[in-house]
Write a protein that holds these residues in place. Structure first.
Motif, PDB file in Angstrom:
ATOM      1  N   LEU A 187       6.101   0.552 -13.914  1.00  0.00           N
ATOM      2  CA  LEU A 187       6.376   0.036 -12.574  1.00  0.00           C
ATOM      3  C   LEU A 187       5.121   0.075 -11.714  1.00  0.00           C
ATOM      4  O   LEU A 187       4.860  -0.857 -10.938  1.00  0.00           O
ATOM      5  CB  LEU A 187       7.485   0.872 -11.925  1.00  0.00           C
ATOM      6  N   LEU A 188       4.312   1.145 -11.883  1.00  0.00           N
ATOM      7  CA  LEU A 188       3.079   1.258 -11.121  1.00  0.00           C
ATOM      8  C   LEU A 188       2.141   0.085 -11.437  1.00  0.00           C
ATOM      9  O   LEU A 188       1.572  -0.527 -10.524  1.00  0.00           O
ATOM     10  CB  LEU A 188       2.392   2.589 -11.444  1.00  0.00           C
ATOM     11  N   ASN A 189       1.987  -0.222 -12.723  1.00  0.00           N
ATOM     12  CA  ASN A 189       1.081  -1.294 -13.129  1.00  0.00           C
ATOM     13  C   ASN A 189       1.553  -2.654 -12.624  1.00  0.00           C
ATOM     14  O   ASN A 189       0.752  -3.479 -12.153  1.00  0.00           O
ATOM     15  CB  ASN A 189       0.929  -1.336 -14.646  1.00  0.00           C
ATOM     16  N   SER A 190       2.850  -2.919 -12.720  1.00  0.00           N
ATOM     17  CA  SER A 190       3.364  -4.215 -12.259  1.00  0.00           C
ATOM     18  C   SER A 190       3.238  -4.340 -10.742  1.00  0.00           C
ATOM     19  O   SER A 190       2.866  -5.408 -10.217  1.00  0.00           O
ATOM     20  CB  SER A 190       4.823  -4.379 -12.690  1.00  0.00           C
ATOM     21  N   THR A 191       3.536  -3.242 -10.005  1.00  0.00           N
ATOM     22  CA  THR A 191       3.414  -3.264  -8.540  1.00  0.00           C
ATOM     23  C   THR A 191       1.957  -3.438  -8.134  1.00  0.00           C
ATOM     24  O   THR A 191       1.646  -4.192  -7.197  1.00  0.00           O
ATOM     25  CB  THR A 191       3.971  -1.953  -7.951  1.00  0.00           C
ATOM     26  N   LEU A 192       1.052  -2.739  -8.835  1.00  0.00           N
ATOM     27  CA  LEU A 192      -0.376  -2.852  -8.526  1.00  0.00           C
ATOM     28  C   LEU A 192      -0.858  -4.281  -8.721  1.00  0.00           C
ATOM     29  O   LEU A 192      -1.634  -4.803  -7.908  1.00  0.00           O
ATOM     30  CB  LEU A 192      -1.167  -1.899  -9.427  1.00  0.00           C
ATOM     31  N   LYS A 193      -0.405  -4.922  -9.783  1.00  0.00           N
ATOM     32  CA  LYS A 193      -0.815  -6.310 -10.041  1.00  0.00           C
ATOM     33  C   LYS A 193      -0.350  -7.223  -8.907  1.00  0.00           C
ATOM     34  O   LYS A 193      -1.108  -8.072  -8.407  1.00  0.00           O
ATOM     35  CB  LYS A 193      -0.240  -6.795 -11.372  1.00  0.00           C
ATOM     36  N   GLU A 194       0.932  -7.067  -8.470  1.00  0.00           N
ATOM     37  CA  GLU A 194       1.446  -7.892  -7.379  1.00  0.00           C
ATOM     38  C   GLU A 194       0.664  -7.640  -6.091  1.00  0.00           C
ATOM     39  O   GLU A 194       0.320  -8.578  -5.357  1.00  0.00           O
ATOM     40  CB  GLU A 194       2.924  -7.586  -7.164  1.00  0.00           C
ATOM     41  N   ILE A 237       0.846  -1.207   0.000  1.00  0.00           N
ATOM     42  CA  ILE A 237       0.000   0.000   0.000  1.00  0.00           C
ATOM     43  C   ILE A 237       0.875   1.249   0.000  1.00  0.00           C
ATOM     44  O   ILE A 237       0.652   2.206  -0.771  1.00  0.00           O
ATOM     45  CB  ILE A 237      -0.934  -0.003   1.236  1.00  0.00           C
ATOM     46  N   ALA A 238       1.900   1.263   0.834  1.00  0.00           N
ATOM     47  CA  ALA A 238       2.791   2.423   0.927  1.00  0.00           C
ATOM     48  C   ALA A 238       3.554   2.612  -0.378  1.00  0.00           C
ATOM     49  O   ALA A 238       3.736   3.750  -0.861  1.00  0.00           O
ATOM     50  CB  ALA A 238       3.764   2.241   2.105  1.00  0.00           C
ATOM     51  N   SER A 239       4.016   1.518  -0.981  1.00  0.00           N
ATOM     52  CA  SER A 239       4.761   1.606  -2.241  1.00  0.00           C
ATOM     53  C   SER A 239       3.886   2.176  -3.357  1.00  0.00           C
ATOM     54  O   SER A 239       4.330   3.020  -4.142  1.00  0.00           O
ATOM     55  CB  SER A 239       5.266   0.211  -2.614  1.00  0.00           C
ATOM     56  N   LEU A 240       2.609   1.742  -3.404  1.00  0.00           N
ATOM     57  CA  LEU A 240       1.694   2.266  -4.427  1.00  0.00           C
ATOM     58  C   LEU A 240       1.438   3.743  -4.230  1.00  0.00           C
ATOM     59  O   LEU A 240       1.392   4.519  -5.200  1.00  0.00           O
ATOM     60  CB  LEU A 240       0.363   1.487  -4.377  1.00  0.00           C
TER      61      LEU A 240
END
Length: 576
Positions: free
Chosen positions: A483-490, A467-470
């Motif tokens: 990077l946002l899309n890949s992090t959101l998917k994870e 949550i903090a990273s997003l």
């Protein structure tokens, strides 16, 4: 009388009388047979004589004499033939007399004399056959031209009768030129009469020339009968109707604003109409020469003109539609370019869209080039002084270039919108993930779980880190969309999995509590039940909820085998 009887009584005398009678009877029979043979010979000779007499030598000789008056070469031959004819006639006259005399001799019983005369007649008739045959052959050679012409004219007369019958059968189709046909028939009949006159005068040369005239006249009549119905149908029906169709389509197209000056329709129609009038005059006069070629030419030209008019009308219609489409496409392309420019200026720094700058510049240059070419094409279209077919190519090229340019701008617009959409989607998903995390914490607090495994603690911490990273990625400038899309998917995969696990733990805890509460009523009665439930409670306090549920359910199964689940649920409802 007695003497006679005396003689008759003598057998030798009777035999002698009988022999005499028999001899007389045989004599008469033989004479009768000889007379019959001679008569048969005479009849055969008469037949041969009649055959000789049937040859029309006199008629042929007269014709030959007439020819000799016209043809000097035949004069000497004919003069010699007249002498031969006289000799043949004298021989035939003598034969005729001999035949009569011989017949009288046979009737009179002069058989010997008759036999001698028959031999003379045989020789005379043989001579007559030779003389007449030779004369007939010679005269036929002189009359050969006349004979051939007679045969030819007979054939022509038969053909002429057939042509007149055929003309009568097709009179309705030939009514337009019927007077001409009647005149041709009359003229041909006069030619036949003239031919007979020349033949009568034995002027075979002029008769031959007349045959040529007859053949030409009949050929003209045959051509009229065979070809004119179709030609008249074309000249009076098909071609005029095609002219009317062209005029109608031309008028409609002109009324619709179609440019047709380049086709010179009015001039071509005038030329065809004038030529058609001349062809009709020729047909009426019975002269179809060149008319078939003219009809084919008229039909071909009229078909081509009508097709060209229809094509121009269709091209004009398509051009109007295409010009309207192209004008609208130009406005759309301009709007897309303006949108892309504005969006790029506003979002470039935020989303790092520097790679799009070259593509936007290229599209801008392409649109300017198209805008510079458009006035020439649209001015030609609005002036309506050129064929639509010639303007169509330029309009299609402009339309295609605008389509390609607009497609390129649409891709750029899609890239920008996609970047903005990714940010918006990420913000919404972040909110959903935060709500889910809050729900998990509320459930853990609500059900006052006495203990939770170390793994759950680590997973909750990791979820909070996602949550903090997003939040940091969304707030960063420029935004790293990939990077946002890949992090959101994870993050979505991990947090939703954790959420399901927490729900499962809570459901297990509730089941353990309900089972222990249900079993408490049996603790005082059954010592082993009390012991097992105490062991389940210990597992529960240690956070081993699955083991606690297993022990509790196995304990209740002892008391109420097969029906413990419904009883536990009913008990839980009563407690609530």
């Amino acid at each position: 009388m007695d003497t006679v009887l005396k003689y008759l009584s003598d057998i030798r005398i009777v035999i002698a009388i009988a022999v005499v009678v028999v001899i007389l009877i045989l004599f008469f029979i033989i004479r009768k047979i000889q007379a019959s043979k001679l008569r048969k010979q005479l009849e055969d000779l008469e037949v041969r004589y009649n055959q000789i007499k049937s040859v029309p030598l006199s008629f042929k000789l007269n014709k030959a004499v007439a020819i000799s008056r016209v043809e000097q070469d035949a004069m000497a031959k004919v003069a010699q033939t007249k002498d031969d004819f006289d000799k043949a006639e004298a021989n035939l006259k003598q034969i005729s007399q001999s035949l009569a005399d011989t017949e009288d001799e046979i009737l009179g019983g002069k058989l010997k004399k008759a036999k001698e005369d028959l031999a003379d007649l045989e020789a005379s008739i043989a001579l007559g056959e030779k003389q007449v045959g030779s004369l007939d052959k010679f005269l036929d050679s002189i009359l050969e031209k006349e004979t051939a012409q007679r045969q030819e004219v007979t054939t022509l007369k038969n053909q002429f009768r057939d042509l007149k019958s055929q003309a009568q059968e097709n009179q309705s189709q030939l009514s337009y030129i019927w007077p001409t046909i009647e005149q041709n028939v009359s003229d041909t009949e006069k030619m036949f009469s003239a031919f007979e006159e020349w033949m009568y005068a034995s002027d075979f040369e002029k008769a031959s020339n007349e045959l040529v005239n007859i053949k030409n006249s009949m050929k003209a009549l045959e051509d009229m009968i065979n070809s004119l119905p179709q030609l008249l149908s074309d000249a009076r029906g098909v071609v005029p109707k095609m002219i009317d169709v062209v005029k109608h389509d031309y008028s409609n197209a002109r009324s619709a604003g179609v440019y047709l000056n380049h086709l010179q329709v009015e001039k071509n129609l005038s030329v065809i109409s004038s030529g058609l009038k001349e062809d009709l005059d020729n047909l009426k006069a019975g002269n179809p020469t060149d008319v078939p070629e003219h009809m084919n030419d008229y039909k071909t030209r009229l078909k081509q003109m009508d097709d060209a008019i229809k094509k121009e009308a269709e091209d004009t219609k398509n051009l109007r539609s295409l010009s309207k489409e192209t004008a609208g496409l130009y406005e759309d392309t301009n709007r897309n370019l303006e949108y892309v420019r504005t969006a790029y200026s506003r979002m470039n720094n935020r989303f790092g869209l520097h790679e799009l700058e070259t593509r936007i510049s290229k599209s801008d240059s392409e649109l300017k080039n198209i805008a510079a070419r458009m006035p020439k094409v649209f001015d030609a279209y609005k002036a309506n002084q050129s064929p639509a077919s010639s303007i169509m190519a330029g309009m299609k090229e402009i339309n295609q270039d605008l389509t390609n340019c607009n497609a390129g701008l649409a891709e750029i617009k899609g890239s920008i919108d996609s970047a903005a959409g990714d940010e918006d989607r990420a913000r919404k998903q972040l909110i959903k993930l935060q709500v889910i995390m809050n729900q998990m914490q509320v459930k853990i607090r609500k059900y006052k779980l006495p203990s939770i495994s170390q793994q759950y603690e680590e997973d909750m911490n990791k979820a909070n880190e996602y949550i903090a990273s997003l939040q940091n990625l969304i707030n960063a400038t420029p935004l790293n969309v990939q990077l946002l899309n890949s992090t959101l998917k994870e993050a979505i995969d991990f947090i939703y999995k954790l959420y399901n696990n927490v729900n499962n733990v809570v459901a297990t805890v509730i089941m353990v509590e309900n089972t222990i509460v249900f079993g408490n009523r049996y603790r005082s009665t059954y010592a082993d039940i009390d012991s097992e439930l105490t062991r389940s409670e210990l597992c529960f306090r240690n956070g081993d909820y699955t083991q606690a549920l297993t022990i509790a359910i196995a304990t209740i199964e002892k008391i109420h085998p097969g029906n413990y689940e419904n009883m536990i649920k009913e008990n839980a409802k009563s407690a609530a």
